[in-house]
Design an enzyme around this catalytic site. Structure first.
Site, PDB file in Angstrom:
ATOM      1  N   GLY A  21       0.814  -1.209   0.000  1.00 26.29           N
ATOM      2  CA  GLY A  21       0.000   0.000   0.000  1.00 26.29           C
ATOM      3  C   GLY A  21       0.846   1.256   0.000  1.00 26.29           C
ATOM      4  O   GLY A  21       0.504   2.252  -0.653  1.00 26.29           O
ATOM      5  N   ASP A  22       1.976   1.225   0.721  1.00 23.02           N
ATOM      6  CA  ASP A  22       2.867   2.381   0.756  1.00 23.02           C
ATOM      7  C   ASP A  22       3.472   2.635  -0.622  1.00 23.02           C
ATOM      8  O   ASP A  22       3.627   3.782  -1.045  1.00 23.02           O
ATOM      9  CB  ASP A  22       3.984   2.161   1.779  1.00 23.02           C
TER      10      ASP A  22
END
Length: 309
Positions: free
Chosen positions: A252-253
């Site tokens: 997600g980052d």
């Protein structure tokens, strides 16, 4: 300039077990140490894509020094505020089926004066048209309204804000109308008080309500199922890519990093979506919390299929 804010950075210790045994002995293997914290992971992805960013936030003690040394070796620019204590270490354990168990420290107490100084440092750094990424948890002593406060201050400087947080940080933060948010399905359902069994169409219907708050783009992460991108003009459904997974940590980052980089490059919606989804998938293919290389991302971009509805 892209500025990534990590108020609660960490040393990420990623390890594997054959099978996680609750209340039993678990022997770790393939241990990897990475500099972590969501904003820092975002900067790693931006660097791999060819962009530049500066990391800011709090670091402390010998662990904080280790993080700065590691960022030097990675060629990442930073401007941290040093505080008392020692930066946390997080343990992330993956079993053979890629089930992830995370044991995250809360982080040492931050004083009111340190928080005030960091706000001043950040606002001095921000220039019009910059992109500021606010990501992750906050340490003890930092109020849940911090992202709301920072978003208001940053927007007043003429910069764009990407918010990637959960719980009260998310709830309070969106009140200040960040430019883009990236909740996952669980976070969004929790915010609206609806069941996770809700289908995608109903989920999108709820997510669109956030656009009325002045948020320009909502990106819903669906894990291995893909993602949904929502703007005032378009809703795009993107299936997850068929890849060999090594770690779900940091995916997600990396997507947020791609979004920040893509926005800084003025990408149109379709190439922005392809870049974000491919970068997230590429992160799953790496070990630890490493970001994928640009070559891997470009290869995966060819496989991204977008369904506009």
């Amino acid at each position: 300039m892209i500025i990534t804010v990590t108020l609660n950075p960490a040393i990420d210790k990623t390890a594997h077990v054959e099978k996680m045994i609750p209340n039993g002995l678990n022997r770790l293997n393939n241990i990897i140490l990475d500099v972590g914290g969501k904003g820092i992971n975002v900067s790693k992805a931006i660097k791999e894509l060819g962009g530049k960013s500066i990391c800011t936030g709090f670091v402390a003690g010998s662990n904080g020094k280790w993080i700065e040394d590691k960022l030097d070796s990675l060629g990442l620019e930073y401007k941290f505020r040093h505080v008392e204590g020692n930066t946390r270490i997080n343990l992330k354990v993956l079993d053979r089926d890629m089930n992830l168990t995370e044991l995250n420290d809360t982080g040492d107490q931050i004083s009111e004066s340190d928080l005030r100084y960091l706000k001043e440092d950040l606002i001095e750094m921000v220039k019009p048209n910059d992109i500021v990424v606010l990501a992750g948890s906050v340490p003890s002593g930092v109020p849940v309204t911090i992202y709301q406060e920072l978003i208001t201050m940053i927007k007043a400087k003429g910069a764009k804000v990407i918010l990637d947080a959960d719980g009260d940080l998310f709830t309070q933060g969106i009140k200040a109308s960040p430019t883009l948010i990236k909740p996952n399905k669980y976070e969004l359902c929790k915010y609206f008080g609806i069941s996770e069994e809700v289908n995608d169409v109903e989920l999108v219907s709820h997510a669109k309500k956030l656009l009325y708050k002045g948020i320009e783009t909502v990106v819903i992460s669906l894990g291995s199922r893909g993602a949904i991108f929502i703007t005032n003009e378009e809703t795009a459904y993107v299936k997850g890519l068929n890849i060999i997974a090594h770690s779900a940590v940091g995916a997600g980052d990396s997507m947020v990093g791609a979004l920040a980089y893509g926005i800084s490059e003025d990408l149109e919606l379709i190439p922005l979506i392809k870049l974000a989804v491919a970068t997230s998938a590429g992160a799953v293919m790496t070990k630890g919390t490493k970001a994928p290389s640009r070559s891997v991302v470009e290869m995966l971009m060819k496989e991204v299929e977008i369904d506009f509805r």
